[in-house]
Design an enzyme around this catalytic site. Structure first.
Site, PDB file in Angstrom:
ATOM      1  N   GLY A 181       0.813  -1.119   0.021  1.00  0.00           N
ATOM      2  CA  GLY A 181      -0.064   0.097   0.030  1.00  0.00           C
ATOM      3  C   GLY A 181       0.822   1.246   0.073  1.00  0.00           C
ATOM      4  O   GLY A 181       1.284   1.738   0.956  1.00  0.00           O
ATOM      5  N   GLU A 229      -2.081   6.631  -3.244  1.00  0.00           N
ATOM      6  CA  GLU A 229      -3.034   7.208  -2.820  1.00  0.00           C
ATOM      7  C   GLU A 229      -3.949   7.976  -4.008  1.00  0.00           C
ATOM      8  O   GLU A 229      -3.651   8.230  -4.961  1.00  0.00           O
ATOM      9  CB  GLU A 229      -3.102   8.120  -1.631  1.00  0.00           C
ATOM     10  N   GLN A 272      -4.456  -7.484 -34.577  1.00  0.00           N
ATOM     11  CA  GLN A 272      -4.457  -7.017 -35.838  1.00  0.00           C
ATOM     12  C   GLN A 272      -4.195  -8.275 -36.751  1.00  0.00           C
ATOM     13  O   GLN A 272      -4.992  -8.485 -37.514  1.00  0.00           O
ATOM     14  CB  GLN A 272      -3.439  -5.889 -36.358  1.00  0.00           C
ATOM     15  N   GLU A 285       3.368   0.234 -10.588  1.00  0.00           N
ATOM     16  CA  GLU A 285       4.670   0.475 -10.133  1.00  0.00           C
ATOM     17  C   GLU A 285       5.362   1.460 -10.911  1.00  0.00           C
ATOM     18  O   GLU A 285       6.766   1.573 -10.978  1.00  0.00           O
ATOM     19  CB  GLU A 285       5.423  -1.011 -10.291  1.00  0.00           C
TER      20      GLU A 285
END
Length: 387
Positions: free
Chosen positions: A130, A133, A344, A371
């Site tokens: 965590g 935010e 494609q 990340e």
């Protein structure tokens, strides 16, 4: 020009290839058959979790002294790559277990390591991370989540956004401001939060473009009291630990991107060999061959960069920040391009869910974002160059 041992530096070891063969068999037989359903129903891939745990591939990076198998960084990347080739959502089981536990491995006390790493190694718990935010994504130092001291405890208030495997994981590494008046970036500390801690809850599941089998939710803290001995490292070291963690784990996102792209190349190659137009297989047309050649070439370049970065991660080389960012950035950009080209090549069939390439294209997108966005990766690389 044979027998020069220096050239072995550019080969994976026999052990690495044995790991690849073992995890590929599991991925093909026990993970791939469920991938479409996992995506369609947005459900956690329990079958993949059970299969990975049974073979000790769910958190292979955990050292042997904590009950893990002690796989090196390259072996861990190979595991993630091969699972992602079958199902990107499932590959987040080993990837996020590493992300969540890496702060502990890098900086936690021995007591914290002994308490939290063995359950993950045994497959009894998963570990999430965590950091971000709502208003603190790329600018992590602007986080608002607070941890206030109260006797020997800390009390958490605030929230974290876009947390992978939230609700499924039992443990969470959480970054929070512990010194509101302190210097920006040096006033954040890291803690372990347990799923059952009072005052800790989860937001609703996000409705996402891809990786739908991996739940993404907010972490919500309201008077969440945790013992002081759950701090990871020292007060004020949290952001430094978080950034060191990302240097290592961005390599695993590169591996995930390589795996997704490999799955797309495999599917596209099989399709063009089977599909006929104008009286012959479309694989015989030069335009198709050129597309496949470019896809395979760019994929292999990304794989080699990821493997070099993994070796640097294992050694904790000084230039890991550059190579971790480069591996993640290049591989994820490649995966987005390759999966788009795969769609494609399949034409109308590529756009429908009867074939896996549309799922792979959707899954690939997040590798350019989480990340650290690829714009941030380029900043990281540039700063390393300009030091």
């Amino acid at each position: 020009m044979t027998g020069n041992p220096d050239f072995d530096l550019f080969r994976t070891s026999e052990e690495h290839e044995e790991i690849r063969a073992a995890i590929r068999e599991i991925a093909d037989e026990r993970i791939a058959p469920h991938a479409a359903e996992v995506d369609r129903n947005s459900e956690f891939p329990k079958a993949a979790f059970d299969a990975l745990c049974a073979a000790d591939f769910h958190a292979p990076h955990i050292p042997e002294e904590y009950g893990g198998v002690g796989a090196d960084a390259l072996a861990t990347c190979i595991v993630i790559e091969e699972v992602a080739r079958a199902c990107a959502s499932s590959s987040l089981i080993p990837a996020v277990n590493k992300l969540g536990t890496m702060p502990l491995i890098l900086a936690a006390s021995e007591e914290v390591k002994q308490k939290y790493l063995p359950p993950v190694a045994r497959g009894e718990a998963m570990f999430s991370y965590g950091l971000s935010e709502r208003e603190a994504g790329s600018d992590t130092a602007s986080m608002k989540c607070r941890a206030t001291p109260d006797g020997d405890d800390w009390v958490l208030h605030g929230q974290k956004s876009w947390i992978t495997n939230a609700g499924e994981s039992q443990y969470y590494t959480v970054l929070a401001v512990t010194d509101p008046g302190g210097r920006r970036g040096a006033n954040v500390s890291a803690f372990v939060v347990e799923k059952d801690d009072e005052g800790f809850s989860f937001g609703e599941k996000e409705h996402k473009l891809g990786i739908k089998g991996s739940p993404t939710r907010e972490l919500l803290f309201e008077n969440c009291r945790i013992p002081g001995d759950r701090m990871i490292g020292s007060p004020g070291e949290g952001l430094k630990i978080a950034l060191r963690t990302l240097d290592h784990t961005r390599v695993t996102i590169g591996a995930q991107a390589v795996g997704i792209a490999q799955g797309a190349v495999d599917a596209a190659t099989a399709y063009v060999k089977d599909r006929s137009q104008f009286g012959k297989a479309i694989a015989e047309f030069q335009g198709i061959q050129f597309m496949l050649a470019d896809m395979a070439m760019e994929l292999e370049a990304a794989r080699q960069l990821v493997y070099v970065a993994a070796a640097k991660s294992e050694r904790a080389d000084k230039d890991l920040s550059f190579f971790g960012a480069a591996a993640k950035c290049y591989a994820s950009d490649m995966a987005m391009k390759v999966t788009t080209d795969a769609v494609q090549l399949l034409g109308g069939y590529g756009y429908v869910s009867d074939y896996p390439v549309e799922r792979m294209m959707r899954d690939a997108k997040i590798t350019q974002i989480y990340e650290g966005t690829n714009q941030i990766q380029r900043l990281v690389m540039a700063r390393q160059l300009l030091k």
